[in-house]
Structure formats: structure tokens, C-alpha cells
Design an enzyme around this catalytic site. Structure first.
Site: not given
Ligand SMILES: *Cc1c(COP(=O)(O)O)cnc(C)c1O
Length: 393
Positions: A94, A116, A377
Site C-alpha cells: 500500500k 478513507e 502483498s
Molecule cells: C489492502 C490489502 C490488499 C487488498 O487491496 P488491493 O487493492 O486489492 O491490493 C491485499 N493485501 C494486503 C496485504 C492489503 O493490505
């Protein structure tokens, strides 16, 4: 910067095939026009690139490693790599986006940042960069979410952000979004709205995808061949957009987007916006989302707070419709199993969101020669309470 635009990216009007656009209140037109007229020029400027690249390197710790996962590869009889976004400062992808948007805000002369947040991850990433840049930061969050996400609320406050509770509706993300939009309307000159995924009115989906595209840019540099698969989880779709971006025109690379099925796509307890959704409007764009017969957006459910979003970015709605991406889903239980599997095979505790991407591995018909990149992610520290409950059950 690469001047070639993939046909899968937004056109001039912000459309991805039939999806996208900017369906906004008249009172926001000026803010959106200002952003639309300037964001690409800013991103391409030397001063932005210098600061962005430097912060990604020295502050976030990029490039994130592309890690060959031997034991996962042995288990699934394929060549499996993990793109380690979990190693970024603040623990997920993020921050790639919030750094970029806050730098754009600064170039536009904005002194106040609003955002938000649902689970608080985007709020924390935004508050982090506002602390770094010395900017005022207000984060809108549903009152229900504030109650159930205390550690992230505390982090935002410690970082100097003001967390404002949205008390309308179900008091969750959708309501926080409405409050943020109202704030932006009331502060048309000094405020920049930082959106946390590839959602919202044009140009946000395009801008966020480009800021996250550093993920696939690095993957390409880190590999000597094209992978057969790139796998990522999708909430709004930003980590997937970043992981797919530079592979969009490599049609031989199969792009796999994994939605959160929750208790199952056939149940009401799900966040699978593509499997269960249909065409509608959310957050200022035309896309696929979960709604009832009256067109009311339904409350999504997933064990993973970051995937708990009733829609999906217009880029992904189009990739699915054009059959460029394969859309799969994973239930809460499958994601939990995948999280424990990675932890025990590799000593890496993944975020529950990322575990959904890992849960696709047993569902792909993999061959020993197949090269698979899974976008990891985020890290799992924030999900320990859920993992502890699972161990005790
Ligand atoms: C917020 C988040 C997501 C989902 O958001 P996307 O916009 O779909 O990437 C996925 N993995 C993690 C670790 C997150 O914090």
C-alpha cells in the site's frame, strides 16, 4: 517512461472497455479536473521521479526481493517465486501508492490529506507518509471498523493523523468513503483525497495502477524469462494491478486474480465481486459489484479485512470480461490453510489477503516447468489474532 499504452489500460476518458469513467457530484468536478490535467505530467517530471524513486529505495526498502520458494515449489511440483511486498516498510504494497499520491498532492500545492480506510491498512500507510512529509492528515473510518481495528487506529493516532468516525449506514468502509467525499467537497482548494486502491473515479484507477506498477517492473528485471503465471489477490485490485501491469501485453503470461469467497461464493457471506456481482456504480466508477435486486450495494464478508470490499476496480472488471485475466476465488478456510502452509514450509507468515493468492496454487494445473510468481502483498503480523484463534480451534 514507457510511452506505449496497453489496450488494457484506461483510455483518455478513463474507460477500460465498458468499465470505469468518473461519475461524481458536480461539486467535485473541479478537483477531478485539476487532478486529471496534472497527474501524469507530475509523475513524469524529474523532480517527482527523483523523490519517488529515492523514497521507494531508502524509506520503503525497494526493490522488494523476488524469492524462489524451494519447498513450496517441491510441494506443488512447479517453479514458484514470491514477490516480497511483505518486506516493505509498513508491511504491504500500500505504501507504494500513498507515497506517490502524497507527492502528487504536494506538487499540486495541497496542505491537507484525507483518506478513507476499512481495516485501517490504507489509513496507516497514508498517515505514515503524512508524518514523513509533515502534512495534516484526516482519516475517515466506519465506527464499526474503529471498534474492531484498535491497533491500526492507535497507529494512525500515534502517527499524528486524526481518525474521524463515520456513524451512518453499517458504519463500515462504504460509509467512510461517503464522509471522505463530503469532506473533499467542503475543502475544494487545500485538500487532496488519497484513494487506497485502483477504484474511484477516473483518473484514480489509472494513477494508482501506475504507482503500483513498480511491482511488475521489478519482477521483469528480476527474472531471466517470462513467468507462466502471475497470481495476486484482489480486494479493490491494486496489488494485482501492480503485479500484472507490465505483463498485460505479454498474452502468454496467465494473469490470475483471486477473490475472497468468504464462506463460499454461493453464500451471502462473501466478497467475491466478480463471481457474484454484476454491473453497477460504486465510488464514482462503473464496474462489477455486489448488489441486491434494488441495486443497493450489499455488505461484503471475508475473514480478511483488506479483501472485504463490495466492488472491484474497473481495470479488473475489463480484464475478466476480455478474458485476459483468470479469476479464481478462495474461501476463508482455504486461505487459512494456505497461510499455515507457507509459514510452515518457508518461515514466512503472510497477510490473510496474500494467503488467498497462495490458496490458488493447488487449483492451478501446474506442470514442473511452469514458472509462477505469487505476489505476497503483505505480512501477517496484523492477522495474528485470527491465526491464534485458528490454532486454538
Ligand atoms: C489492502 C490489502 C490488499 C487488498 O487491496 P488491493 O487493492 O486489492 O491490493 C491485499 N493485501 C494486503 C496485504 C492489503 O493490505
Amino acid at each position: 517512461m514507457d510511452k506505449h499504452r496497453s489496450k488494457y489500460l484506461a483510455n483518455e476518458d478513463g474507460y477500460y472497455g465498458d468499465f470505469g469513467g468518473a461519475f461524481i457530484p458536480e461539486l467535485l468536478q473541479h478537483n477531478i479536473d485539476e487532478l486529471k490535467a496534472n497527474w501524469e505530467q507530475i509523475i513524469e517530471s524529474d523532480s517527482f521521479q527523483k523523490e519517488y524513486v529515492k523514497l521507494l529505495k531508502d524509506y520503503v526498502g525497494r526493490p522488494s526481493p523476488l524469492y524462489f520458494s524451494q519447498r513450496l515449489s517441491d510441494k506443488y511440483n512447479a517453479q514458484i517465486y514470491l514477490k516480497r511486498e511483505d518486506l516493505n516498510h509498513t508491511g504491504s504494497h500500500k505504501v507504494n501508492n500513498t507515497i506517490g499520491q502524497v507527492l502528487i498532492a504536494k506538487q499540486l500545492g495541497k496542505s491537507r490529506i484525507i483518506a478513507e480506510t476499512g481495516a485501517g491498512q490504507h489509513g496507516v500507510a497514508t498517515a505514515t507518509i503524512c508524518a514523513l512529509m509533515g502534512l495534516e492528515c484526516v482519516v475517515y473510518m466506519g465506527a464499526t471498523d474503529i471498534a474492531r481495528q484498535a491497533p491500526n487506529v492507535a497507529r494512525m493516532k500515534m502517527l499524528g493523523a486524526e481518525v474521524r468516525a463515520a456513524e451512518s449506514g453499517n458504519k463500515t468502509l462504504k460509509d467512510a468513503t461517503n464522509e471522505a467525499i463530503r469532506d473533499w467537497i467542503n475543502h475544494p482548494t487545500d485538500t487532496f483525497y488519497v484513494i487506497g486502491s485502483v477504484v474511484g473515479p477516473h483518473p484514480y484507477p489509472d494513477m494508482v495502477a501506475q504507482l503500483q506498477s513498480v511491482i511488475s517492473k521489478e519482477i521483469k528485471e528480476q527474472m531471466s524469462q517470462l513467468p507462466n503465471y502471475v497470481v495476486a489477490c484482489v480486494g479493490g485490485g491494486s496489488n494485482a494491478a501492480g503485479a500484472f501491469y507490465h505483463f498485460l501485453d505479454n498474452e502468454e503470461v496467465e494473469l490470475v486474480a483471486v477473490e475472497a469467497a468468504g464462506m463460499g461464493v454461493e453464500t451471502a457471506e462473501t466478497a467475491a465481486s466478480i463471481a457474484q456481482g454484476n454491473v453497477g456504480f460504486i465510488h464514482g466508477s462503473k464496474t462489477l459489484l455486489m448488489q441486491d435486486e434494488d441495486g443497493q450495494i450489499t455488505e461484503p464478508y471475508s475473514i480478511s479485512a483488506g479483501l472485504d470490499y463490495p466492488g472491484i476496480g474497473p481495470l479488473h472488471a475489463n480484464l475478466y470480461t476480455q478474458k485476459r485475466a483468470t479469476v479464481m476465488n478462495a474461501t476463508d478456510e482455504e486461505a487459512l490453510q494456505a497461510a499455515f502452509e507457507l509459514t510452515q514450509l518457508e518461515g514466512i507468515i503472510p497477510a490473510l489477503e496474500s494467503a488467498h493468492a497462495l490458496a490458488a496454487l493447488p487449483k492451478l494445473a501446474l506442470k514442473p516447468t511452469d514458472v509462477v510468481v505469487v505476489n505476497l502483498s503483505g505480512r501477517g503480523d496484523k492477522d495474528m489474532e485470527t491465526y491464534i484463534a485458528k490454532m486454538n480451534s
